[in-house]
Design an enzyme around this catalytic site. Structure first.
Site, PDB file in Angstrom:
ATOM      1  N   ASP A 102       0.830  -1.211   0.000  1.00 13.71           N
ATOM      2  CA  ASP A 102       0.000   0.000   0.000  1.00 13.71           C
ATOM      3  C   ASP A 102       0.861   1.256   0.000  1.00 13.71           C
ATOM      4  OD1 ASP A 102      -2.149  -1.676   0.357  1.00 13.71           O
ATOM      5  OD2 ASP A 102      -2.160  -1.442   2.531  1.00 13.71           O
TER       6      ASP A 102
HETATM    7  N1  URA Z   1      -1.195  -5.952   3.915  1.00  7.08           N
HETATM    8  C1  URA Z   1      -1.667  -4.694   3.900  1.00  7.08           C
HETATM    9  O1  URA Z   1      -2.678  -4.408   4.534  1.00  7.08           O
HETATM   10  N2  URA Z   1      -0.993  -3.778   3.226  1.00  7.08           N
HETATM   11  C2  URA Z   1       0.152  -4.022   2.550  1.00  7.08           C
HETATM   12  O2  URA Z   1       0.728  -3.114   1.942  1.00  7.08           O
HETATM   13  C3  URA Z   1       0.617  -5.338   2.558  1.00  7.08           C
HETATM   14  C4  URA Z   1      -0.075  -6.292   3.242  1.00  7.08           C
END
Ligand code: URA
Length: 245
Positions: A102
């Site tokens: 993310d």
């Molecule tokens: N899980 C998440 O919530 N975000 C990420 O970036 C990776 C795994």
């Protein structure tokens, strides 16, 4: 010598399957001659054209990036935000991320121009362990940690069993630091898993991917994987894929 469809796929023109279709449809030429058979192998000196356009052959490259927070796991962003490929602007290869982290998540992200490798690692049956460290609001109850370990129901189904360890608790600030190890790679999975037990994730970092760690890197730095590390990832992914098929 490499199979023609592999060479076309490696040049980023299409997936291996689509490259086979292009060959069968007579859209591929080798040294000026149309080739419609799939068995043909070509050397680096052979000129390959798809739809009359010569393909750019690229050597596969593999990197480990310590992605900082505030960067998009993509090759472009229509809002002009920083993207992970900005860290590779000196390279001529078309490098892209293997999966995604993310915008607000930091940590270990693999980058490559090898589509087969990326597809293998991202295959749902390739169970490569990913270790995340999350700072969450509140102090989860033991029974809620157990729920995470067993699997929680999300809108896209129940999560596979996870390994969870509370690393520290700040009673004054009412936050906890928790390590969670999963092998799935669903969208925003860790954040959604904690939401499912009533704890918002305030910060999230991926610290390990298979046997790879961020050791020796600062945020925004990358290093090339060794041939041994690339092989190890392939073996890990293929072994688990076979085990689960
Ligand atoms: N899980 C998440 O919530 N975000 C990420 O970036 C990776 C795994």
């Amino acid at each position: 010598m490499e199979r023609l469809q592999k060479v076309i796929a490696a040049a980023g023109i299409a997936s291996r399957r689509k490259s086979e279709d292009l060959i069968k449809q007579g859209k591929v030429k080798v040294n000026g001659n149309v080739v419609t058979e799939l068995g043909v192998k070509v050397s680096p000196n052979d000129k390959v054209e798809v739809n009359e356009i010569p393909i750019q052959r690229e050597e596969p490259v593999y990197f480990l990036l310590y992605k900082p927070r505030g960067v998009i796991s993509s090759v472009t962003d229509d809002k002009g935000r920083k993207v992970v490929t900005d860290f590779f602007s000196n390279f001529k290869e078309r490098i892209y991320p293997v999966g995604r982290l993310d915008y607000d998540t930091s940590g270990l992200l693999l980058m490559t121009n090898d589509g087969d490798f990326a597809n293998l690692l991202m295959h749902p049956r390739s169970e490569i362990e990913k270790v995340y460290v999350a700072k969450v609001k509140g102090i989860p109850l033991r029974e809620n940690i157990k729920k995470l370990e067993r699997g929680v129901m999300l809108k896209d189904g129940k999560t596979a069993p996870a390994k969870v360890k509370v690393l520290s608790v700040d009673k004054q600030k009412h936050t906890s630091i928790i390590e969670i190890i999963i092998h799935e790679g669903r969208n925003r999975q860790v954040r959604r898993m904690f939401e499912a037990i009533g704890h918002e994730v305030l910060k999230l970092k991926r610290e390990r991917y298979g046997k790879l760690t961020l050791h020796g890197l600062n945020a925004g730095e990358a290093r090339e994987l060794t041939p041994h590390e690339v092989k190890q990832l392939r073996v890990l992914a293929m072994d688990s894929k076979q085990k689960n098929s």
